[in-house]
Scaffold this motif. Sequence first.
Motif, mmCIF file in Angstrom:
data_model
loop_
_atom_site.group_PDB
_atom_site.id
_atom_site.type_symbol
_atom_site.label_atom_id
_atom_site.label_comp_id
_atom_site.label_asym_id
_atom_site.label_seq_id
_atom_site.Cartn_x
_atom_site.Cartn_y
_atom_site.Cartn_z
ATOM 1 N N ALA A 170 0.794 -1.254 0.140
ATOM 2 C CA ALA A 170 -0.007 0.110 0.141
ATOM 3 C C ALA A 170 0.860 1.322 0.064
ATOM 4 O O ALA A 170 1.775 1.400 0.617
ATOM 5 N N PHE A 171 0.364 2.457 -0.664
ATOM 6 C CA PHE A 171 1.138 3.382 -0.863
ATOM 7 C C PHE A 171 0.324 4.640 -0.385
ATOM 8 O O PHE A 171 -1.002 4.666 -0.749
ATOM 9 N N SER A 172 0.905 5.852 -0.020
ATOM 10 C CA SER A 172 0.205 7.022 -0.002
ATOM 11 C C SER A 172 0.821 8.106 -0.621
ATOM 12 O O SER A 172 1.843 8.183 -1.031
ATOM 13 N N PHE A 173 -0.138 8.804 -1.281
ATOM 14 C CA PHE A 173 0.507 10.054 -1.974
ATOM 15 C C PHE A 173 -0.074 11.337 -1.279
ATOM 16 O O PHE A 173 -0.467 12.259 -2.170
ATOM 17 N N ASN A 174 -0.286 11.409 0.105
ATOM 18 C CA ASN A 174 -0.562 12.426 0.620
ATOM 19 C C ASN A 174 0.532 13.676 0.591
ATOM 20 O O ASN A 174 1.494 13.455 -0.025
ATOM 21 N N TYR A 175 0.217 14.892 0.803
ATOM 22 C CA TYR A 175 1.101 15.989 0.822
ATOM 23 C C TYR A 175 2.320 15.918 1.148
ATOM 24 O O TYR A 175 3.330 16.349 0.798
ATOM 25 N N GLY A 182 -1.889 15.764 -3.310
ATOM 26 C CA GLY A 182 -2.570 16.457 -2.255
ATOM 27 C C GLY A 182 -2.981 15.334 -0.982
ATOM 28 O O GLY A 182 -2.459 15.136 -0.010
ATOM 29 N N GLU A 183 -3.997 14.467 -1.477
ATOM 30 C CA GLU A 183 -4.384 13.192 -0.679
ATOM 31 C C GLU A 183 -4.404 12.028 -2.001
ATOM 32 O O GLU A 183 -4.677 12.224 -2.871
ATOM 33 N N GLY A 184 -4.165 11.062 -1.329
ATOM 34 C CA GLY A 184 -4.314 9.799 -2.317
ATOM 35 C C GLY A 184 -3.612 8.542 -1.970
ATOM 36 O O GLY A 184 -2.688 8.759 -0.810
ATOM 37 N N GLY A 185 -3.612 7.575 -2.528
ATOM 38 C CA GLY A 185 -2.931 6.276 -2.279
ATOM 39 C C GLY A 185 -3.220 5.151 -3.094
ATOM 40 O O GLY A 185 -3.988 5.429 -4.223
ATOM 41 N N GLY A 186 -2.582 3.733 -2.848
ATOM 42 C CA GLY A 186 -3.195 3.018 -3.625
ATOM 43 C C GLY A 186 -2.555 1.468 -3.336
ATOM 44 O O GLY A 186 -1.710 1.560 -2.776
ATOM 45 N N VAL A 187 -3.156 0.379 -4.051
ATOM 46 C CA VAL A 187 -2.689 -0.830 -3.701
ATOM 47 C C VAL A 187 -2.227 -1.586 -5.010
ATOM 48 O O VAL A 187 -2.354 -1.314 -5.867
ATOM 49 N N ALA A 188 -0.622 -2.308 -4.527
ATOM 50 C CA ALA A 188 0.225 -2.748 -5.488
ATOM 51 C C ALA A 188 0.057 -3.969 -5.345
ATOM 52 O O ALA A 188 0.251 -4.840 -4.315
ATOM 53 N N VAL A 189 -0.014 -4.884 -6.419
ATOM 54 C CA VAL A 189 -0.315 -6.375 -6.410
ATOM 55 C C VAL A 189 -0.064 -7.169 -7.689
ATOM 56 O O VAL A 189 -0.514 -6.513 -8.658
ATOM 57 N N ASN A 190 0.435 -8.259 -7.640
ATOM 58 C CA ASN A 190 0.558 -9.060 -8.893
ATOM 59 C C ASN A 190 -0.410 -9.782 -9.136
ATOM 60 O O ASN A 190 -0.998 -10.110 -10.258
ATOM 61 N N ASP A 191 -1.167 -10.393 -8.096
ATOM 62 C CA ASP A 191 -2.276 -11.446 -8.274
ATOM 63 C C ASP A 191 -3.497 -10.806 -8.640
ATOM 64 O O ASP A 191 -4.158 -9.685 -8.304
ATOM 65 N N ASP A 192 -3.992 -11.532 -9.774
ATOM 66 C CA ASP A 192 -5.227 -10.822 -10.205
ATOM 67 C C ASP A 192 -6.543 -10.967 -9.503
ATOM 68 O O ASP A 192 -7.180 -9.830 -9.457
#
Length: 416
Positions: A170-175, A182-192
């Motif tokens: 998991a990542f964050s793209f907050n300030y 500004g705010e944001g994030g996301g999930v990184a994964v290989n498995d479909d």
Amino acid sequence: MYQVGQEEIDAVTRVIRANALFRYGVGHECERFESRYAEHLGLKHFALAASGSNALAAAMTAVGLGPGDEVIIPAHTYMATATSVLSVGAIPLIVDIDETITIDPKAIEAAIGPRTRAVVPVHMWGAACDMDAIMAIAERHDLIVIEDACQGVGGGYKGRKFGALGHIGAFSFNYFKNMTCGEGGGVAVNDDVLAERARCAIDPCHFYWQGRNDDVKPFSGNGARASELMGAMLNVQLDRLDGMIQAMRAEKTAILEATRALGNLGLKATPMNSPESDCSAQVMYSLPSAEAARRFSELFPCVIIGKTGRHTYTEWDQVLMGAGAAHPAMNPFNMPANAECRKTYSKDMCARSLEILDRTIMVATDPKHTADEIADIIHNIGVAARVTLAATPVEDAEFRKTRPVDAQKFDLKVDG
Ligand SMILES: Cc1ncc(COP(=O)(O)O)c(C=O)c1O
């Protein structure tokens, strides 16, 4: 946040002028960023979310954690690592960090019990966890590894990117992060299948927009969808990322090489698990005592890691109070399924971590630092070390001008 400029303004303006703020069927910025960032990580999937906290919770939902499960987390991290475990009904088990200021693999292994299902290595301040040791322990004990790479955007471990080392990340793209919208994030994964489940957790209606994968049964969850404004900004920020990390690595190397001799005075560089691949967002030193760190920080603009006010378990009030949810029936600490999970916390339970954090300092690197500024930083670290550690008297004039500590960079409260 290191650099936001005209390119971001142009990208966001284009989205607004096109009236294309919704990600599905209207705009394409989020989709473009997801595929570009997945490629950057060397993974098949990246699913954008509204925040890093949402992304962590989505990752835990995707791998199927829930009531009855213990999840090992480090004593030093932002509280979202712990609260995301509680958000899926599981119980966080807090263990010590080691001198690298990241989770101690020995503490992980010692803590594993019959209810332990997962571990969350956190690449705190962009410094790598000991992933080889952690993955070996996970394999031996059949644990799921969820990387909290929220502070590790752009960095990695032994040449591989953070977020691509465990089973899901998991990542964050907050300030405050290396790349931001500004705010944001996301999930990184290989498995479909895990990717589909994470997308469902982020947006339970995403099947409507993206089509249904028959292997994944939909479930309900809270929405945390990203907007096209976020995607547009992140596409520009991604272009800047590698250059910024390279500049910070060069600065860290220059400072460490120049200050190596100060080890004789007791100013030791903090050991790192992957110094050549991590974010290098700061130079860390492990001082001989908390008192030495305090005196050093009065002379030189730096941050004592144990004194940020909110990155250590002693500051996670809701967790320590047993307030795992707003409604008592949804509180994992009250759930019968968690009866056998260990859930007793105290402020001194990870005393070794507190001792390490109170004598470890961080000196900020910054891609915008000039060669002259870096030379001043090196000079002033030397003066502060001689005063603090060798009791050498010093005149104020011996210090060259440096910028004050960058509170924003360290995710700290900014005055005013
Ligand atoms: C280690 C860590 N995990 C999780 C988060 C949560 O991210 P966000 O603030 O985007 O919800 C943060 C944010 O600061 C963090 O530093």
